[in-house]
Design an enzyme around this catalytic site. Structure first.
Site, short mmCIF file in Angstrom:
data_model
loop_
_atom_site.label_atom_id
_atom_site.label_comp_id
_atom_site.label_asym_id
_atom_site.label_seq_id
_atom_site.Cartn_x
_atom_site.Cartn_y
_atom_site.Cartn_z
N TYR A 227 0.84 -1.20 0.00
CA TYR A 227 0.00 0.00 0.00
C TYR A 227 0.87 1.26 0.00
CZ TYR A 227 -3.43 3.43 1.65
OH TYR A 227 -4.22 4.54 1.79
N GLU B 11 -11.92 5.56 4.44
CA GLU B 11 -11.40 6.39 5.53
C GLU B 11 -12.46 6.56 6.63
OE1 GLU B 11 -8.38 7.32 6.13
OE2 GLU B 11 -7.43 7.05 4.18
N TRP C 226 -6.06 1.05 10.17
CA TRP C 226 -6.15 1.09 8.70
C TRP C 226 -5.85 -0.29 8.12
CZ3 TRP C 226 -8.48 3.19 4.97
CH2 TRP C 226 -8.05 2.99 3.65
#
Length: 196
Positions: A26, A48, A56
């Site tokens: 990522y 988000e 995350w």
């Protein structure tokens, strides 16, 4: 966590980006790279919002299930969701099952459809001018800024939910509106290829 890490491949990465293989991919291929397109930005905004209060990494690992559950985040499709889709999503163990966040995702798709110039145009209108230096340390990376606060207010005014100043700043970081890769990180994020 070490601020800058040299990986087995010899590349310097922001410390968080070297902490797991998922984060490394990522970090190296997505985070901080300019992203445009209404559906693509809607996906990031939605993820988000779902991340709020969670790791995350949890959201990143569930992203394939989110994409399947939310019809690849096609704004027009999600905007048409009703109570049956909310119930379906609440029963989907592959995603984060939070009614408020699910309903916000649907409301945000509807709000995005109402934007005359589109979501991408609105979000990028808040991007700071290029040329800002990369931060040297994590301590120099803000959780929110005056610009992210203004973006959150603009989104809320247009009916968006779960888009506070901190979430707005995380969205700006993730989609390349700001470059918060640390000085010395190997990732080139700008369209001009300039690296800090």
């Amino acid at each position: 966590m070490t601020e800058l890490v040299i990986g087995a491949d010899g590349l310097a990465r922001c410390g968080w980006g070297a902490s797991t293989p998922d984060y490394a991919v990522y970090h190296d291929t997505e985070w901080g790279r300019p992203l445009r397109g209404d559906d693509a930005l809607y996906e990031r905004m939605t993820l988000e919002a779902f991340q709020s209060g969670l790791s995350w990494l949890t959201i990143l690992r569930k992203r394939p299930a989110f994409r399947l559950a939310f019809d690849d985040f096609r704004i027009e499709t999600v905007a048409g969701y009703g109570e049956a889709e909310v119930d379906r999503l609440l029963a989907d163990a592959g995603i984060v099952r939070n009614r408020a966040k699910i309903e916000a995702a649907i409301a945000n798709a509807r709000a995005a459809l109402e934007l005359p110039a589109g979501l991408s145009e609105l979000l990028w209108s808040f991007a700071p001018a290029p040329g800002r230096a990369r931060p040297a340390t994590y301590a120099a990376v803000p959780a929110l800024t005056d610009v992210s606060t203004a973006l959150a207010k603009a989104l809320k005014k247009r009916g968006f939910r779960f888009v506070g100043p901190t979430t707005a700043y995380a969205l700006m970081q993730a989609t390349g509106m700001v470059d918060d890769h640390l000085v010395g990180c190997h990732v080139v994020t700008s369209e001009a290829g300039v690296m800090g």
